[in-house]
Structure formats: C-alpha cells, structure tokens
Design a protein around this motif. Structure first.
Motif, short mmCIF file in Angstrom:
data_model
loop_
_atom_site.label_atom_id
_atom_site.label_comp_id
_atom_site.label_asym_id
_atom_site.label_seq_id
_atom_site.Cartn_x
_atom_site.Cartn_y
_atom_site.Cartn_z
N ASN A 1 0.83 -1.21 0.00
CA ASN A 1 0.00 0.00 0.00
C ASN A 1 0.86 1.26 0.00
O ASN A 1 0.52 2.25 -0.64
N LEU A 2 1.99 1.22 0.72
CA LEU A 2 2.88 2.37 0.75
C LEU A 2 3.47 2.63 -0.63
O LEU A 2 3.55 3.78 -1.07
N GLN A 3 3.86 1.58 -1.34
CA GLN A 3 4.38 1.73 -2.71
C GLN A 3 3.32 2.38 -3.59
O GLN A 3 3.61 3.32 -4.33
N LYS A 4 2.09 1.92 -3.48
CA LYS A 4 1.00 2.47 -4.28
C LYS A 4 0.76 3.94 -3.94
O LYS A 4 0.62 4.77 -4.83
N ARG A 5 0.75 4.26 -2.64
CA ARG A 5 0.54 5.65 -2.22
C ARG A 5 1.67 6.55 -2.70
O ARG A 5 1.44 7.67 -3.13
N PHE A 6 2.92 6.05 -2.63
CA PHE A 6 4.06 6.85 -3.10
C PHE A 6 3.92 7.13 -4.60
O PHE A 6 4.14 8.25 -5.06
N GLU A 7 3.55 6.11 -5.37
CA GLU A 7 3.37 6.30 -6.82
C GLU A 7 2.28 7.33 -7.10
O GLU A 7 2.43 8.17 -7.99
N GLU A 8 1.18 7.28 -6.33
CA GLU A 8 0.10 8.26 -6.50
C GLU A 8 0.58 9.67 -6.16
O GLU A 8 0.27 10.62 -6.88
N TRP A 9 1.33 9.81 -5.06
CA TRP A 9 1.88 11.12 -4.68
C TRP A 9 2.83 11.63 -5.74
O TRP A 9 2.76 12.80 -6.14
N GLN A 10 3.73 10.77 -6.21
CA GLN A 10 4.70 11.19 -7.21
C GLN A 10 3.99 11.64 -8.48
O GLN A 10 4.30 12.70 -9.03
N GLU A 11 3.02 10.87 -8.91
CA GLU A 11 2.27 11.22 -10.11
C GLU A 11 1.51 12.54 -9.92
O GLU A 11 1.54 13.42 -10.77
N GLY A 12 0.85 12.69 -8.77
CA GLY A 12 0.09 13.91 -8.49
C GLY A 12 0.98 15.14 -8.40
O GLY A 12 0.66 16.19 -8.95
N LEU A 13 2.09 15.03 -7.70
CA LEU A 13 3.01 16.16 -7.56
C LEU A 13 3.61 16.55 -8.90
O LEU A 13 3.69 17.73 -9.25
N GLU A 14 4.03 15.54 -9.67
CA GLU A 14 4.65 15.84 -10.96
C GLU A 14 3.65 16.40 -11.96
O GLU A 14 4.01 17.19 -12.82
N SER A 15 2.37 16.03 -11.83
CA SER A 15 1.35 16.60 -12.72
C SER A 15 1.14 18.09 -12.45
O SER A 15 0.65 18.82 -13.30
N GLU A 16 1.57 18.54 -11.25
CA GLU A 16 1.47 19.96 -10.88
C GLU A 16 2.80 20.69 -11.06
O GLU A 16 2.97 21.82 -10.60
N GLY A 17 3.77 20.03 -11.68
CA GLY A 17 5.05 20.67 -11.95
C GLY A 17 6.10 20.51 -10.85
O GLY A 17 7.16 21.11 -10.93
#
Length: 104
Positions: free
Chosen positions: A16-32
């Motif tokens: 679950n932590l791996q999944k959450r990290f991937e979601e955070w990374q994707e979300g942050l990078e989508s905002e620059g």
C-alpha cells in the motif's frame, strides 16, 4: 522546476505504501513538482529491523534510513527519543557558544 519538501506517507503495508508513493509522485509531478529519488528516504518504525523497498516511477529504490529529521524532531525507527534529545541539546549548546563568543 519546483520541489516538494517534508512530506510523510504512512501505511501498515509496504504494498500500500508503494501504491501511495506512486500516487503522490504522479500527483506532484502533474502539478510541476519534482520528487527526487536521491533525496527521498524511507523508514520502517518497528521494534525489530525490517527492510523496505519502495521505488520511484523509474524503479529507482529509495534509501532506507534508521532516523531522520522531520519538522525539527529526530524520528528513530525503533521509536526512541534519545536521538531527538541529543540533537536538541547539541543545537542548544551550539547557540549558547555563539552567544558567549559574541559577548566575550
């Protein structure tokens, strides 16, 4: 490029932590924002040492540490406060030395 700093993700399961990290990374990078795998650390809080392997989207493993500083406090993997107390005393002594030098 902008950077995010001092973020904490918590979970009981490494999957679950791996999944959450991937979601955070994707979300942050989508905002620059950029998540730096070289500066991002993982830590397992447990009474016994455990290995945790979390990777970024390029499959680069994040560094696992035994303690780190977060919002001014030192957090240790085994949950003790000794490292935090030592760090605060050292910081206070350093400030006190500066004050004494400026007066003398």
């Amino acid at each position: 490029m902008l950077y995010a700093d001092d973020l904490v993700l918590l979970d009981i399961s490494s999957t679950n932590l791996q999944k959450r990290f991937e979601e955070w990374q994707e979300g942050l990078e989508s905002e620059g924002l950029k998540v730096s795998a070289d500066k991002t650390e993982t830590m397992v809080c447990a009474r016994t040492a455990e290995t945790l392997r979390i990777t970024d989207k390029t499959v680069k493993a994040l560094k696992q540490v035994e303690n780190f500083r977060y919002l001014g406090s030192v957090i240790h993997a085994e949950g003790g406060t000794e490292e935090d107390i030592k760090a605060r005393i050292a910081a206070a002594l350093k400030k006190m030395e500066r004050v004494i030098r400026s007066v003398v």
